[in-house]
Design an enzyme around this catalytic site. Structure first.
Site, PDB file in Angstrom:
ATOM      1  N   CYS A 111       0.791  -1.668  -0.052  1.00  0.00           N
ATOM      2  CA  CYS A 111       0.367  -0.130   0.122  1.00  0.00           C
ATOM      3  C   CYS A 111       0.705   1.045  -0.134  1.00  0.00           C
ATOM      4  CB  CYS A 111      -0.788   0.250   1.483  1.00  0.00           C
ATOM      5  SG  CYS A 111      -1.322  -1.843   0.975  1.00  0.00           S
ATOM      6  N   HIS A 247      -3.466   6.444   2.215  1.00  0.00           N
ATOM      7  CA  HIS A 247      -3.974   5.402   1.772  1.00  0.00           C
ATOM      8  C   HIS A 247      -4.869   5.737   2.172  1.00  0.00           C
ATOM      9  CE1 HIS A 247      -4.126   1.333   0.622  1.00  0.00           C
ATOM     10  NE2 HIS A 247      -4.099   1.123   1.988  1.00  0.00           N
ATOM     11  N   ASN A 277     -10.384  -1.465   0.303  1.00  0.00           N
ATOM     12  CA  ASN A 277      -8.704  -0.351  -0.188  1.00  0.00           C
ATOM     13  C   ASN A 277      -8.519  -1.652  -1.891  1.00  0.00           C
ATOM     14  OD1 ASN A 277      -5.933  -1.357   0.046  1.00  0.00           O
ATOM     15  ND2 ASN A 277      -6.594  -2.091   2.438  1.00  0.00           N
TER      16      ASN A 277
HETATM   17  O1  UT7 Z   1      -4.184  -1.449   3.241  1.00  0.00           O
HETATM   18  C1  UT7 Z   1      -2.631  -1.791   4.408  1.00  0.00           C
HETATM   19  C2  UT7 Z   1      -3.426  -1.229   5.427  1.00  0.00           C
HETATM   20  N1  UT7 Z   1      -4.524  -2.213   6.031  1.00  0.00           N
HETATM   21  C3  UT7 Z   1      -5.374  -1.832   7.186  1.00  0.00           C
HETATM   22  O2  UT7 Z   1      -4.919  -0.675   7.806  1.00  0.00           O
HETATM   23  C4  UT7 Z   1      -6.222  -2.408   7.797  1.00  0.00           C
HETATM   24  C5  UT7 Z   1      -5.719  -1.968   9.325  1.00  0.00           C
HETATM   25  N2  UT7 Z   1      -7.146  -2.873  10.048  1.00  0.00           N
HETATM   26  C6  UT7 Z   1      -8.455  -2.637   9.833  1.00  0.00           C
HETATM   27  O3  UT7 Z   1      -9.100  -1.933   9.318  1.00  0.00           O
HETATM   28  C7  UT7 Z   1      -9.362  -3.361  10.815  1.00  0.00           C
HETATM   29  O4  UT7 Z   1      -8.581  -4.201  11.899  1.00  0.00           O
HETATM   30  C8  UT7 Z   1      -9.737  -4.192  10.100  1.00  0.00           C
HETATM   31  C9  UT7 Z   1     -11.009  -3.503   9.716  1.00  0.00           C
HETATM   32  C10 UT7 Z   1      -9.880  -5.185   9.650  1.00  0.00           C
HETATM   33  C11 UT7 Z   1     -11.368  -4.523  11.386  1.00  0.00           C
HETATM   34  O5  UT7 Z   1     -11.087  -4.324  12.452  1.00  0.00           O
HETATM   35  P1  UT7 Z   1     -11.499  -4.836  13.998  1.00  0.00           P
HETATM   36  O6  UT7 Z   1     -12.515  -3.045  14.793  1.00  0.00           O
HETATM   37  O7  UT7 Z   1     -10.177  -4.911  15.432  1.00  0.00           O
HETATM   38  O8  UT7 Z   1     -12.364  -6.102  14.209  1.00  0.00           O
HETATM   39  P2  UT7 Z   1     -11.735  -7.120  14.657  1.00  0.00           P
HETATM   40  O9  UT7 Z   1     -10.482  -7.537  13.894  1.00  0.00           O
HETATM   41  O10 UT7 Z   1     -11.241  -6.797  16.541  1.00  0.00           O
HETATM   42  O11 UT7 Z   1     -12.824  -8.250  14.379  1.00  0.00           O
HETATM   43  C12 UT7 Z   1     -14.309  -8.064  15.862  1.00  0.00           C
HETATM   44  C13 UT7 Z   1     -14.745  -8.843  15.910  1.00  0.00           C
HETATM   45  C14 UT7 Z   1     -13.714 -10.244  15.811  1.00  0.00           C
HETATM   46  O12 UT7 Z   1     -15.173 -11.485  16.152  1.00  0.00           O
HETATM   47  P3  UT7 Z   1     -15.505 -11.467  17.841  1.00  0.00           P
HETATM   48  O13 UT7 Z   1     -13.622 -12.022  17.951  1.00  0.00           O
HETATM   49  O14 UT7 Z   1     -14.961 -10.101  18.660  1.00  0.00           O
HETATM   50  O15 UT7 Z   1     -15.952 -12.131  18.187  1.00  0.00           O
HETATM   51  C15 UT7 Z   1     -14.519 -10.540  14.561  1.00  0.00           C
HETATM   52  O16 UT7 Z   1     -14.489 -12.158  14.193  1.00  0.00           O
HETATM   53  O17 UT7 Z   1     -15.770  -9.040  14.557  1.00  0.00           O
HETATM   54  C16 UT7 Z   1     -15.442 -10.578  13.792  1.00  0.00           C
HETATM   55  N3  UT7 Z   1     -15.227 -10.204  12.557  1.00  0.00           N
HETATM   56  C17 UT7 Z   1     -16.442  -9.779  11.715  1.00  0.00           C
HETATM   57  N4  UT7 Z   1     -17.723  -9.590  11.704  1.00  0.00           N
HETATM   58  C18 UT7 Z   1     -18.549  -9.033  11.427  1.00  0.00           C
HETATM   59  C19 UT7 Z   1     -14.295  -9.533  11.304  1.00  0.00           C
HETATM   60  N5  UT7 Z   1     -14.642  -9.736  10.274  1.00  0.00           N
HETATM   61  C20 UT7 Z   1     -16.089  -9.803  10.145  1.00  0.00           C
HETATM   62  C21 UT7 Z   1     -17.068  -9.073   9.557  1.00  0.00           C
HETATM   63  N6  UT7 Z   1     -18.475  -9.461   9.119  1.00  0.00           N
HETATM   64  N7  UT7 Z   1     -16.967  -8.686   7.992  1.00  0.00           N
END
Ligand code: UT7
Length: 320
Positions: A111, A247, A277
């Protein structure tokens, strides 16, 4: 000596995939995706590969710059989703647009790729190795997605953006870049294992894996830090910056960077809600949209900032 952007172009696949469409494929919802990332839809290619999108974006940038493709003597494509290992994407774009005088290569910095490509072009131009460069960020991330992993497949999209740059005597340009290979594990794709008569491991499908929280923490820390360092190096106050073109990974990251820089959110344009993204393509796509909307004026100071796999990061301050 410095450089200036002469023109921009972009290309997005026709096919729109909404959050509701994705909820039919994996266990997710529009509410989760839009509240966690700001993404509402993305473009997913049905027949456009990386080279094709890069070539379309390049043609539009050449037209917008008002130059002939003959004038281009350097083509750099930033991509992590090249269609082939060789010939590289840049050589294929060269052929597609008829830029026979260019030297062509791809760079891999995920990225941050477009920022690294722009810095490379600037180095070529400043040292007299090139006069006019075509830079492209192009990705077909959909071909590298694990479509059963709801943690990643909802975030990414396909697209390409391009810019033509040439030398200029009197433009501000400053940059800060960096890498941290010790955190490479946080965002990986497609390990190519040994596969020869001595050792046969077979090769896995090239699929993106991301530790979202690790990358999120990295992004909201490194982006404001390198932007501040860039402005300090240039002796420019943050209030003088017209737009911060980050980005487009996540709207929460963009808002957090604005807050950490104590700058108004209006200075942080975004289109992540429409395209998701698109990795190396996100900055030039947004740059092109804004350029075509007439949002830049001569002397505007823009900050471009990329961050992602590697881990890699970089920001550029430039004068329109
Ligand atoms: O381009 C390179 C740079 N990339 C980035 O900058 C991405 C950086 N990261 C992010 O943007 C965020 O971390 C995400 C959007 C990927 C995720 O957001 P988050 O608030 O960190 O969520 P999380 O990974 O902590 O997941 C929270 C919960 C989990 O469930 P439990 O363990 O709390 O029960 C996940 O299993 O959300 C669940 N989950 C989903 N639920 C519904 C993860 N993906 C999904 C989904 N739909 N698509």
């Amino acid at each position: 000596m410095s450089i200036q952007i002469l023109g921009t172009g972009s290309y997005l696949p026709e096919n729109i995939m909404t959050n509701d469409d994705l909820a039919k494929i994996v266990d997710t919802s529009d509410e989760w995706i839009s509240s966690r990332s700001g993404i509402r839809q993305r473009r997913i290619s049905s027949d456009e590969m990386t080279t094709k999108m890069a070539s379309f974006a390049a043609k539009r940038a050449v037209e917008n710059a008002g130059i002939s493709a003959d004038n281009i003597d350097l083509i750099i494509v930033a991509t992590l989703s090249a269609d082939k290992a060789t010939p590289n994407t840049a050589c294929q774009v060269q052929e597609a647009i008829g830029a026979q005088n260019a030297v062509c290569f791809d760079i891999s910095a995920a990225c941050s790729g477009f920022v690294f490509a722009l810095n490379t072009a600037r180095a070529y131009i400043e040292t007299g190795m090139a006069n006019t460069a075509l830079l492209i960020g192009a990705e077909t991330l959909s071909k590298m997605m694990d479509w059963t992993d709801r943690g990643t497949c909802v975030l990414f999209g396909d697209g390409a953006g391009a810019a033509i740059v040439t030398k200029a005597e009197d433009r501000i340009y400053e940059t800060v870049t960096g890498s941290d290979g010790s955190k490479g594990f946080a965002l990986t794709c497609g390990e190519r294992k040994l596969n020869n008569p001595l050792v046969q491991h077979g090769n896995e499908l090239a699929q993106i894996y991301m530790d979202g929280q690790e990358v999120f923490r990295f992004a909201v820390t490194v982006a404001p830090k390198c932007i501040k360092e860039t402005l300090l190096k240039a002796g420019i106050e943050k209030e003088q910056v017209r737009y911060y073109i980050l980005h487009q990974a996540n709207l929460r990251i963009i808002k957090s960077v604005a807050k950490r820089l104590k700058e108004p959110e209006e200075k942080f344009p975004h289109d992540v809600e429409k395209y998701g993204n698109t990795s190396s393509a996100s900055i030039p796509i947004l740059l092109d949209e804004m350029n075509r909307e007439g949002r830049f004026s001569r002397h505007d100071l823009l900050v471009l900032c990329g961050f992602g796999g590697g881990l890699t990061w970089g920001s550029i301050l430039l004068e329109w």
